[in-house]
Design a protein around this motif. Structure first.
Motif, PDB file in Angstrom:
ATOM      1  N   SER A   1     -42.930   2.057  45.460  1.00  0.00           N
ATOM      2  CA  SER A   1     -43.378   1.121  44.436  1.00  0.00           C
ATOM      3  C   SER A   1     -42.947   1.689  43.083  1.00  0.00           C
ATOM      4  O   SER A   1     -42.446   2.811  42.990  1.00  0.00           O
ATOM      5  N   CYS A   2     -43.183   0.942  42.023  1.00  0.00           N
ATOM      6  CA  CYS A   2     -42.813   1.421  40.685  1.00  0.00           C
ATOM      7  C   CYS A   2     -43.563   2.696  40.323  1.00  0.00           C
ATOM      8  O   CYS A   2     -43.047   3.523  39.581  1.00  0.00           O
ATOM      9  N   ALA A   3     -44.754   2.874  40.847  1.00  0.00           N
ATOM     10  CA  ALA A   3     -45.528   4.081  40.556  1.00  0.00           C
ATOM     11  C   ALA A   3     -44.860   5.333  41.131  1.00  0.00           C
ATOM     12  O   ALA A   3     -45.125   6.439  40.674  1.00  0.00           O
ATOM     13  N   ASP A   4     -43.996   5.181  42.135  1.00  0.00           N
ATOM     14  CA  ASP A   4     -43.307   6.315  42.757  1.00  0.00           C
ATOM     15  C   ASP A   4     -42.049   6.738  42.005  1.00  0.00           C
ATOM     16  O   ASP A   4     -41.482   7.794  42.287  1.00  0.00           O
ATOM     17  N   LEU A   5     -41.582   5.926  41.062  1.00  0.00           N
ATOM     18  CA  LEU A   5     -40.340   6.222  40.361  1.00  0.00           C
ATOM     19  C   LEU A   5     -40.479   7.497  39.543  1.00  0.00           C
ATOM     20  O   LEU A   5     -41.462   7.697  38.845  1.00  0.00           O
ATOM     21  N   LYS A   6     -39.472   8.379  39.662  1.00  0.00           N
ATOM     22  CA  LYS A   6     -39.424   9.626  38.906  1.00  0.00           C
ATOM     23  C   LYS A   6     -37.992  10.139  38.926  1.00  0.00           C
ATOM     24  O   LYS A   6     -37.165   9.692  39.723  1.00  0.00           O
ATOM     25  N   LYS A   7     -37.715  11.088  38.046  1.00  0.00           N
ATOM     26  CA  LYS A   7     -36.373  11.665  37.964  1.00  0.00           C
ATOM     27  C   LYS A   7     -36.027  12.341  39.291  1.00  0.00           C
ATOM     28  O   LYS A   7     -36.831  13.067  39.858  1.00  0.00           O
ATOM     29  N   GLY A   8     -34.814  12.068  39.800  1.00  0.00           N
ATOM     30  CA  GLY A   8     -34.347  12.681  41.035  1.00  0.00           C
ATOM     31  C   GLY A   8     -34.626  11.866  42.290  1.00  0.00           C
ATOM     32  O   GLY A   8     -34.110  12.192  43.360  1.00  0.00           O
ATOM     33  N   LEU A   9     -35.428  10.802  42.192  1.00  0.00           N
ATOM     34  CA  LEU A   9     -35.750   9.982  43.369  1.00  0.00           C
ATOM     35  C   LEU A   9     -34.501   9.240  43.835  1.00  0.00           C
ATOM     36  O   LEU A   9     -33.756   8.685  43.031  1.00  0.00           O
ATOM     37  N   LYS A  10     -34.263   9.233  45.145  1.00  0.00           N
ATOM     38  CA  LYS A  10     -33.103   8.557  45.716  1.00  0.00           C
ATOM     39  C   LYS A  10     -33.562   7.248  46.349  1.00  0.00           C
ATOM     40  O   LYS A  10     -34.487   7.239  47.158  1.00  0.00           O
ATOM     41  N   LEU A  11     -32.889   6.136  45.984  1.00  0.00           N
ATOM     42  CA  LEU A  11     -33.254   4.833  46.524  1.00  0.00           C
ATOM     43  C   LEU A  11     -32.031   3.957  46.706  1.00  0.00           C
ATOM     44  O   LEU A  11     -30.965   4.245  46.173  1.00  0.00           O
ATOM     45  N   MET A  12     -32.210   2.894  47.504  1.00  0.00           N
ATOM     46  CA  MET A  12     -31.113   1.957  47.791  1.00  0.00           C
ATOM     47  C   MET A  12     -31.169   0.807  46.788  1.00  0.00           C
ATOM     48  O   MET A  12     -32.220   0.201  46.587  1.00  0.00           O
ATOM     49  N   ILE A  13     -30.015   0.517  46.182  1.00  0.00           N
ATOM     50  CA  ILE A  13     -29.881  -0.627  45.286  1.00  0.00           C
ATOM     51  C   ILE A  13     -28.571  -1.310  45.649  1.00  0.00           C
ATOM     52  O   ILE A  13     -27.517  -0.667  45.675  1.00  0.00           O
ATOM     53  N   ASP A  14     -28.641  -2.585  45.963  1.00  0.00           N
ATOM     54  CA  ASP A  14     -27.462  -3.367  46.345  1.00  0.00           C
ATOM     55  C   ASP A  14     -26.699  -2.739  47.506  1.00  0.00           C
ATOM     56  O   ASP A  14     -25.475  -2.724  47.539  1.00  0.00           O
ATOM     57  N   GLY A  15     -27.412  -2.152  48.457  1.00  0.00           N
ATOM     58  CA  GLY A  15     -26.806  -1.597  49.661  1.00  0.00           C
ATOM     59  C   GLY A  15     -26.156  -0.239  49.501  1.00  0.00           C
ATOM     60  O   GLY A  15     -25.486   0.230  50.414  1.00  0.00           O
ATOM     61  N   GLU A  16     -26.311   0.408  48.339  1.00  0.00           N
ATOM     62  CA  GLU A  16     -25.732   1.735  48.117  1.00  0.00           C
ATOM     63  C   GLU A  16     -26.798   2.699  47.611  1.00  0.00           C
ATOM     64  O   GLU A  16     -27.721   2.293  46.911  1.00  0.00           O
ATOM     65  N   PRO A  17     -26.661   3.996  47.948  1.00  0.00           N
ATOM     66  CA  PRO A  17     -27.657   4.969  47.486  1.00  0.00           C
ATOM     67  C   PRO A  17     -27.460   5.315  46.007  1.00  0.00           C
ATOM     68  O   PRO A  17     -26.340   5.462  45.536  1.00  0.00           O
ATOM     69  N   HIS A  18     -28.571   5.400  45.298  1.00  0.00           N
ATOM     70  CA  HIS A  18     -28.586   5.773  43.885  1.00  0.00           C
ATOM     71  C   HIS A  18     -29.683   6.805  43.677  1.00  0.00           C
ATOM     72  O   HIS A  18     -30.620   6.881  44.463  1.00  0.00           O
ATOM     73  N   TYR A  19     -29.573   7.579  42.598  1.00  0.00           N
ATOM     74  CA  TYR A  19     -30.687   8.446  42.236  1.00  0.00           C
ATOM     75  C   TYR A  19     -30.983   8.278  40.755  1.00  0.00           C
ATOM     76  O   TYR A  19     -30.118   7.911  39.961  1.00  0.00           O
ATOM     77  N   ILE A  20     -32.233   8.525  40.397  1.00  0.00           N
ATOM     78  CA  ILE A  20     -32.698   8.337  39.028  1.00  0.00           C
ATOM     79  C   ILE A  20     -32.348   9.582  38.214  1.00  0.00           C
ATOM     80  O   ILE A  20     -32.783  10.679  38.534  1.00  0.00           O
ATOM     81  N   VAL A  21     -31.560   9.383  37.165  1.00  0.00           N
ATOM     82  CA  VAL A  21     -31.142  10.471  36.289  1.00  0.00           C
ATOM     83  C   VAL A  21     -32.165  10.663  35.165  1.00  0.00           C
ATOM     84  O   VAL A  21     -32.497  11.783  34.807  1.00  0.00           O
ATOM     85  N   ALA A  22     -32.654   9.564  34.615  1.00  0.00           N
ATOM     86  CA  ALA A  22     -33.660   9.612  33.547  1.00  0.00           C
ATOM     87  C   ALA A  22     -34.655   8.487  33.780  1.00  0.00           C
ATOM     88  O   ALA A  22     -34.307   7.433  34.325  1.00  0.00           O
ATOM     89  N   PHE A  23     -35.883   8.715  33.346  1.00  0.00           N
ATOM     90  CA  PHE A  23     -36.953   7.764  33.621  1.00  0.00           C
ATOM     91  C   PHE A  23     -37.885   7.683  32.419  1.00  0.00           C
ATOM     92  O   PHE A  23     -38.203   8.699  31.805  1.00  0.00           O
TER      93      PHE A  23
END
Length: 187
Positions: free
Chosen positions: A3-25
């Motif tokens: 959920s949005c509460a789980d978002l943090k720097k370094g978290l890896k998630l799928m967006i549009d079928g490809e893996p992404h990670y959060i660089v800044a939050f």
């Protein structure tokens, strides 16, 4: 699901079928309306960087990534070849995927390879690696205009700044996370 509460720097998630990670939050709560979660995301396959804003209540799929212990074997025209220690399966990573981490690879080195759908997209090296200095300019006593360090080149072609007492032929320890000199290694 995240959920949005789980978002943090370094978290890896799928967006549009490809893996992404959060660089800044960044989290903002305006006076009226829903909370906003501003994220700077990096695509783990292409390396592209973009910004995206999410509202509270949105959910995200975790990235389907796998970390495998592998051993570096050799480099050829197709790239850098690694072998799985358990089933002897081989994975090849290209030079673009490795980036500067290619300078720290040593034959038979154990590393972790990050896989997405069976394709290698990243590497985790040991924190420290020992490399031999092949080229080092002589240090002239009293030469302080350039500071207290001098540039050297290692056997892998990596160039870094070291203290003036390091000479060609010395074995030095390098931090693979920063690429900085740590210490001279006694043989």
């Amino acid at each position: 699901m995240y959920s949005c509460a789980d978002l943090k720097k370094g978290l890896k998630l799928m967006i549009d079928g490809e893996p992404h990670y959060i660089v800044a939050f960044d989290f903002t709560k305006p006076g009226k309306g829903q909370a906003l979660y501003k994220c700077k995301l990096r695509n783990m396959i292409t390396g592209s960087l973009f910004d995206r804003t999410y509202r509270s209540g949105e959910s995200f799929e975790p990235a389907a990534l796998e970390d495998r212990d592998m051993q570096y074997l050799y480099q050829d025209e197709s790239g850098y070849v690694f072998m799985d220690n358990k089933n002897y399966e081989q994975v090849t990573l290209d030079e673009k995927t490795l980036g500067d981490e290619k300078y720290f690879l040593r034959d038979n080195m154990d590393v972790k390879i990050l896989l997405f759908n069976g394709r290698g997209i990243g590497i985790t090296l040991p924190n420290f690696v020992n490399l031999r200095v092949t080229e080092a300019d002589p240090w002239v006593k009293g030469d302080t205009a350039a500071g207290n360090n001098k540039p050297v080149t290692t056997e892998s072609g990596y160039t870094l700044a070291v203290p003036p007492f390091v000479e060609a032929g010395d074995l030095i320890q390098i931090d693979t996370r920063t690429g900085d000199y740590v210490t001279r290694v006694k043989e």
